[in-house]
Design a protein around this motif. Structure first.
Motif, PDB file in Angstrom:
ATOM      1  N   TYR A   1      -0.641   2.876   8.467  1.00 53.93           N
ATOM      2  CA  TYR A   1      -0.783   4.279   8.056  1.00 53.93           C
ATOM      3  C   TYR A   1      -0.370   5.264   9.149  1.00 53.93           C
ATOM      4  O   TYR A   1      -0.176   6.446   8.861  1.00 53.93           O
ATOM      5  CB  TYR A   1      -2.217   4.579   7.603  1.00 53.93           C
TER       6      TYR A   1
ATOM      7  N   CYS B   1      -2.915  -3.361   7.440  1.00 52.03           N
ATOM      8  CA  CYS B   1      -3.453  -2.096   6.951  1.00 52.03           C
ATOM      9  C   CYS B   1      -4.803  -1.851   7.609  1.00 52.03           C
ATOM     10  O   CYS B   1      -5.618  -2.759   7.726  1.00 52.03           O
ATOM     11  CB  CYS B   1      -3.609  -2.149   5.438  1.00 52.03           C
ATOM     12  N   VAL B   2      -5.029  -0.608   7.991  1.00 48.87           N
ATOM     13  CA  VAL B   2      -6.290  -0.226   8.623  1.00 48.87           C
ATOM     14  C   VAL B   2      -7.462  -0.451   7.662  1.00 48.87           C
ATOM     15  O   VAL B   2      -8.597  -0.639   8.091  1.00 48.87           O
ATOM     16  CB  VAL B   2      -6.213   1.248   9.075  1.00 48.87           C
TER      17      VAL B   2
ATOM     18  N   ILE C   1       0.852  -1.185   0.000  1.00 50.33           N
ATOM     19  CA  ILE C   1       0.000   0.000   0.000  1.00 50.33           C
ATOM     20  C   ILE C   1       0.887   1.234   0.000  1.00 50.33           C
ATOM     21  O   ILE C   1       1.719   1.397   0.889  1.00 50.33           O
ATOM     22  CB  ILE C   1      -0.877   0.073   1.273  1.00 50.33           C
TER      23      ILE C   1
HETATM   24 MO   LIG Z   1      -2.708   0.968   5.385  1.00 50.67          MO
END
Ligand SMILES: [Mo]
Ligand SMILES: Nc1nc2c(c(=O)[nH]1)N[C@H]1C(S)=C(S)[C@@H](COP(=O)(O)O)O[C@H]1N2
Length: 522
Positions: free
Chosen positions: A374, A286-287, A239
């Motif tokens: 993130y 990843c969120v 990402i």
């Molecule tokens: Mo992410």
């Protein structure tokens, strides 16, 4: 100049420019292969073995250049044909361009799938083709109105006897489209050369203290079909917001630690890796991962502890955040505490025993166990500013995502796959569960809404990774739904409350539907 020649030339210039633009976009996006190369390799693979070996026997090392030559000539002919067709049967010309695009698409898809980085170069190339020819149509159409050929009025033409202005307009368009192509081609070359040089550096790089590690036996649950505990670098999710993956020469890389500190620190890559390299298994997620999603991976990372670096810099009282900045300008703000406590936050320089792949942050990225990527895992990191949350905004927090985002307790079913058909009786359900830095104590499953029953978990050596789990359930023939939930080492039971990833991570139980069938009694 005759109309036939003008349009054929327009087709060739347009065609070449489209290919160059697509090469440039492929380099920018770090596509695995440009469409052109994918087609060439597709031709090689589609060539029957005996024929190919015969060709190589007869032609020797000339086989490859010859193949490239044949493809280039074939393309030029098709470009000229498509150009010639444009004023006569525009739809047929469009079909040729789309057909070429489709060929590239198939070649790329067979090889590397249909990720945006692979498909976009083709979309750009085809768009350039169609737009450029439309421009030619306007220029040549205007000229032909002025200097309609006497012989065949149905054929638009630019008579050589036509007004010099018309001819100049055409030549100017050829030059402009050609220049665009040349610039794209040169840019693609420069990008590729820079990337090749950095890849060379990476290949030759030896970082003392970096070791290889395979999955420890105790981390394996031993059920076929469950996600491998260690994620291979090539399979690790990716990402980033950067269109072009930064290609950074380690010799040019610097890390600056500054802001609310007693002493600023600046480190070169050599200075960084000369420090104490430590290694650990860490699961990164990843969120944006949905319940049951695959934006999560686990690797053996090597790097320098941020705790040591930040202690050396000496954070000033009042600081509570570290604003991390990437070479590509992306930022994230991380709790100072999480980068200085004992969880093992690091500036990672290697992933599964190899220097970081370019896509994962070469030559250095941060990694903070227990936090979503993130807010913590800055790839191509070049700057750590010790600061206050109240004073800064980072890339995603400025876009509505939570400032603080510890990973949520979660679990996923890998087998059976959704919609699978399995033999009735005893069915093994298995998957992964995670709550980094806290650890997983138990995993429970429920079939068709029945009672939660405990399964078994494998036990990796650290709580900063996911665990594999499995449970045996008994089912009769028919359709079933199995659900999973995990309990962490702090006693928290995974919530069934369903939340979207925005703003701080999805929650809810993952469930899988499958069908059990009675085996034929033989
Ligand atoms: Mo992410
Ligand atoms: N420079 C940069 N670093 C970044 C990002 C980014 O967009 N740019 N994305 C972050 C996000 S959202 C995640 S989930 C992780 C993903 O890391 P990976 O691509 O190595 O799996 O990187 C983080 N670091």
């Amino acid at each position: 100049m005759t109309s036939t020649r003008s349009w054929a030339l327009a087709g060739v210039v347009t065609g070449a420019t489209g290919v160059a633009a697509s090469q440039m976009v492929a380099s920018l996006l770090s596509a695995r292969e440009s469409p052109l190369v994918a087609v060439a390799e597709g031709v090689v693979r589609a060539t029957p073995g005996p024929l190919a070996s015969q060709a190589i026997d007869v032609l020797g090392s000339a086989a490859k250049p010859l193949l490239v030559g044949v493809i280039v000539v074939a393309l030029l002919v098709l470009f000229a044909l498509a150009g010639w067709l444009w004023p006569r049967r525009t739809w047929a010309s469009v079909l040729v361009w789309l057909g070429l695009g489709a060929t590239g698409m198939v070649a790329v898809a067979l090889r590397n799938g249909t990720a945006a980085a692979e498909v976009l170069p083709i979309v750009v190339g085809v768009t350039v083709w169609l737009v450029a020819l439309q421009v030619f149509a306007v220029v040549l159409g205007r000229d032909s109105a002025v200097a309609a050929g006497p012989s065949d009025p149905s054929e638009p033409s630019v008579a050589s006897a036509g007004p010099a202005a018309g001819r100049r307009g055409f030549l100017a368009t050829v030059a402009a489209v050609g220049l665009l192509g040349a610039c794209s081609g040169v840019t693609a070359q420069l990008l590729e050369r820079r990337k090749a040089a950095v890849l060379d550096r990476r290949r030759l790089l030896r970082i003392p203290g970096v070791t290889q590690r395979t999955t420890p036996a105790r981390a394996r649950i031993g059920v076929p079909g469950v996600t491998p505990w260690r994620t291979a670098n090539d399979d690790f999710y990716r990402i980033h917001t950067a269109l072009a993956v930064p290609a950074i020469d380690p010799a040019e890389w610097r890390l600056r630690i500054h802001g609310m500190v007693e002493r600023e620190i600046e480190l070169s890559f050599d200075q960084l890796i000369a420090r104490n390299i430590q290694e650990s298994w860490v699961t990164l997620n990843c969120v944006s991962n949905e319940v049951g999603g695959s934006l999560i991976g686990n690797a053996w990372w090597s790097g320098v502890m941020t705790r040591d670096l930040l202690r050396e810099a000496g954070p000033l009282p009042g600081a509570d955040a570290v604003l991390q900045t990437s070479d590509d300008g992306w930022t994230c703000s991380t709790p100072l505490e999480a980068m200085t406590d004992d969880r093992g936050a690091m500036i990672a320089v290697a992933m599964n025993g190899e220097p970081l792949p370019l896509e994962h942050g070469f030559p250095a990225r941060t990694l903070v166990p227990g936090l979503y990527g993130y807010t913590s895992a800055c790839k191509w990191v070049v700057d750590l500013e010790v600061t206050r949350f109240s004073d800064v905004e980072a890339y995603w927090t400025a876009r509505g995502w939570a400032e603080q985002a510890p990973v949520r307790l979660a679990s996923r079913i890998d087998v059976p796959r959704p919609g699978a058909e399995v033999a009735s009786g005893r069915v093994t359900v298995a998957g992964v569960a995670w709550h980094q830095t806290i650890g997983i104590a138990e995993v429970q499953v429920s079939v068709d809404g029945g009672a939660w029953t405990p399964g078994r978990i494998a036990s990796p050596s650290t709580d900063s990774t996911w665990v594999q789990w499995a449970a045996d359930v008994k089912v009769d023939a028919g359709d079933h739904v199995v659900r999973v939930r995990a309990v962490d080492r702090a006693g928290e039971v995974q919530t069934g409350v369903e939340r979207d990833p925005l703003p701080n991570g999805a929650s809810g139980w993952h469930e899988v539907s499958f069908t059990a069938v009675d085996e034929d009694p033989i």
